[in-house]
Design a protein around this motif. Structure first.
Motif, PDB file in Angstrom:
ATOM      1  N   ARG A   1       0.928  -1.124   0.019  1.00  0.00           N
ATOM      2  CA  ARG A   1       0.032  -0.061  -0.125  1.00  0.00           C
ATOM      3  C   ARG A   1       0.844   1.230  -0.008  1.00  0.00           C
ATOM      4  NH1 ARG A   1      -5.412   1.501   3.614  1.00  0.00           N
ATOM      5  NH2 ARG A   1      -5.165   3.465   3.343  1.00  0.00           N
ATOM      6  N   PHE A   2       1.881   1.060   0.798  1.00  0.00           N
ATOM      7  CA  PHE A   2       2.801   2.228   0.786  1.00  0.00           C
ATOM      8  C   PHE A   2       4.313   2.020  -0.149  1.00  0.00           C
ATOM      9  CE2 PHE A   2       0.253   2.179   4.436  1.00  0.00           C
ATOM     10  CZ  PHE A   2      -0.399   3.204   4.463  1.00  0.00           C
ATOM     11  N   ALA A   3       4.898   2.902  -0.602  1.00  0.00           N
ATOM     12  CA  ALA A   3       6.007   2.736  -1.343  1.00  0.00           C
ATOM     13  C   ALA A   3       7.060   2.278  -0.335  1.00  0.00           C
ATOM     14  CB  ALA A   3       6.406   3.782  -2.091  1.00  0.00           C
ATOM     15  N   LEU A   4       7.672   1.157  -0.489  1.00  0.00           N
ATOM     16  CA  LEU A   4       8.859   0.963   0.349  1.00  0.00           C
ATOM     17  C   LEU A   4      10.325   1.531   0.088  1.00  0.00           C
ATOM     18  CD1 LEU A   4       8.235  -2.969   0.827  1.00  0.00           C
ATOM     19  CD2 LEU A   4       7.402  -1.025   2.028  1.00  0.00           C
ATOM     20  N   GLU A   5      10.891   2.081   0.919  1.00  0.00           N
ATOM     21  CA  GLU A   5      12.262   2.549   0.675  1.00  0.00           C
ATOM     22  C   GLU A   5      13.302   1.957   1.688  1.00  0.00           C
ATOM     23  OE1 GLU A   5      12.870   6.671   2.087  1.00  0.00           O
ATOM     24  OE2 GLU A   5      10.656   6.700   2.407  1.00  0.00           O
ATOM     25  N   GLU A   6      14.473   2.248   1.225  1.00  0.00           N
ATOM     26  CA  GLU A   6      15.584   1.572   1.975  1.00  0.00           C
ATOM     27  C   GLU A   6      16.166   2.839   2.953  1.00  0.00           C
ATOM     28  OE1 GLU A   6      18.001  -1.066   0.025  1.00  0.00           O
ATOM     29  OE2 GLU A   6      17.656  -1.657   1.998  1.00  0.00           O
ATOM     30  N   ARG A   7      16.287   2.230   4.258  1.00  0.00           N
ATOM     31  CA  ARG A   7      16.881   3.295   5.094  1.00  0.00           C
ATOM     32  C   ARG A   7      18.019   2.725   6.197  1.00  0.00           C
ATOM     33  NH1 ARG A   7      13.029   7.671   7.083  1.00  0.00           N
ATOM     34  NH2 ARG A   7      12.182   8.186   5.237  1.00  0.00           N
TER      35      ARG A   7
ATOM     36  N   LEU B   1       6.111   5.947   9.293  1.00  0.00           N
ATOM     37  CA  LEU B   1       5.016   5.541  10.073  1.00  0.00           C
ATOM     38  C   LEU B   1       3.848   6.783   9.771  1.00  0.00           C
ATOM     39  CD1 LEU B   1       3.147   4.459  12.170  1.00  0.00           C
ATOM     40  CD2 LEU B   1       4.528   5.622  13.928  1.00  0.00           C
ATOM     41  N   ASN B   2       4.218   8.097   9.350  1.00  0.00           N
ATOM     42  CA  ASN B   2       3.700   9.186   9.210  1.00  0.00           C
ATOM     43  C   ASN B   2       2.496   8.904   8.019  1.00  0.00           C
ATOM     44  OD1 ASN B   2       4.741  10.392   6.793  1.00  0.00           O
ATOM     45  ND2 ASN B   2       6.174  11.134   8.356  1.00  0.00           N
ATOM     46  N   GLN B   3       2.879   8.353   7.118  1.00  0.00           N
ATOM     47  CA  GLN B   3       1.891   7.740   5.928  1.00  0.00           C
ATOM     48  C   GLN B   3       0.795   7.106   6.495  1.00  0.00           C
ATOM     49  OE1 GLN B   3       3.447   6.406   2.174  1.00  0.00           O
ATOM     50  NE2 GLN B   3       5.609   6.628   2.982  1.00  0.00           N
ATOM     51  N   LEU B   4       1.051   5.904   7.585  1.00  0.00           N
ATOM     52  CA  LEU B   4      -0.026   5.309   7.828  1.00  0.00           C
ATOM     53  C   LEU B   4      -0.927   6.136   8.841  1.00  0.00           C
ATOM     54  CD1 LEU B   4      -1.055   2.355   8.334  1.00  0.00           C
ATOM     55  CD2 LEU B   4       0.747   2.046   9.853  1.00  0.00           C
TER      56      LEU B   4
END
Ligand SMILES: Nc1nc2c(c(=O)[nH]1)N[C@H]1C(S)=C(S)[C@@H](COP(=O)(O)O)O[C@H]1N2
Ligand SMILES: [Mo]
Length: 308
Positions: free
Chosen positions: A108-114, A135-138
């Protein structure tokens, strides 16, 4: 924080990138000579390149008391832990409660590497390449009400699958489910990550599959694993470690080398998986774990000795 590209995910990738930088600086060939090595290390530290902890350490040296209190226990005892299907609910002070399944969490949310520093309260540290989303997206998708001041996180409670929840001694004397919490401002901060993977792969059970928190400026215990519920609240939640030993673990748990744990110093840390050419065994702990520039403003009004 320096963001690395996909090619730099593995520790080997970062090693090669370091060599490239050293070559560019004209000191690669001489890195075995101590004075140049020290110089190179200083330059690299300044460039803020993070060397990822070897993957076998990240997935083999864990704290996940639901599966035992030794660092090797989770890898061993979480093998059969069922993480799909999974349900994560977001409820409480929100206008739009959410129920997400395993696919939602991954798609549902674009995953990124951190690539984040990770500092356990027990004074060891790693550098972990997470895969996840802010988390702010959720939380924005759940649309918090004006009463939402705190966020409470809850781990799965399933004694059948989690031996530490069946046996009080094996589970470290914790009252399960494991609970963590933060202020809404901390939860909304762009560094606060919901992780579903590391090293480019889905999380393994011992790392908190299928969904966990990664809060890089706080002690590791805030990064709660295998989350089933996120509740926005008006009252400050009581967290697991805070409840167990309030004199030792506070609500904030910000990494702070100036405030010692009552039983040990927090001034330095043991680097897990170190010992190679480029890393020392112990290193000084940084204020807010090295993320002060990004997060110190959240705490400008707080006495950090009192609110540890
Ligand atoms: N549910 C749950 N989450 C947890 C823990 C735990 O025991 N249970 N341990 C915490 C602690 S003390 C640390 S240091 C980190 C460890 O994360 P890692 O094993 O991925 O390094 O997970 C945190 N999250
Ligand atoms: Mo920890």
């Amino acid at each position: 924080m320096k963001k690395l590209t996909e090619n730099d995910v593995t520790s080997e990738g970062i090693f090669h990138q370091r060599r490239k930088i050293l070559t560019a600086l004209g000191i690669a060939g001489s890195s075995f000579l101590i004075p140049d090595f020290v110089k190179a290390q200083a330059i690299l530290d300044e460039s803020n390149l993070l060397v990822a902890t070897p993957e076998d350490k990240v997935i083999g040296y864990n704290n996940f008391y639901e599966f035992g209190t030794s660092k090797e226990d989770p890898q061993r005892y979480a093998k059969e832990f069922k993480t799909n299907p999974w349900t994560l609910t977001v409820d409480g002070e929100v206008n739009n409660p959410l129920t997400l399944d395993w696919d939602d969490l991954h798609n549902r949310f674009a995953l990124e590497e951190r690539i984040y520093r990770f500092r356990c309260v027990e004074a060891w540290s790693m550098v972990i390449p997470w895969l996840g989303f802010e988390l702010n997206q959720l939380l924005k998708a759940a649309n918090p009400t004006g009463n939402a001041k705190y966020v409470r996180f809850e781990t799965l409670h399933d004694p059948q699958q989690m031996p530490g929840q069946r046996d009080r001694y094996f589970g470290g004397g914790i009252d399960y489910p494991y609970i963590e919490g933060s202020t809404i401002e901390e939860a909304m901060h762009p560094l606060t990550l919901i992780a579903v993977g590391l090293y480019g792969k889905d999380l393994l059970p011992q790392s908190g599959a299928p969904v966990r928190l990664a809060v890089p400026w706080k002690y590791g215990f805030k990064s709660i694993k295998s989350i089933v519920k996120i509740t926005l609240t008006e009252q400050q939640p009581i967290n697991t470690w805070q409840k167990l030993a309030p004199n030792e673990y506070g609500f904030y748990a910000n990494v702070n080398p100036q405030v010692d744990h009552p039983r040990w110093s927090q001034a330095s840390e043991r680097v897990i998986g170190s010992g190679g050419l480029f890393s020392a065994k112990r290193q000084p702990t940084l204020m807010f774990n090295g993320y002060a520039e990004q997060v110190a403003s959240l705490y400008s009004q707080l006495d950090l000795r009192k609110h540890f």
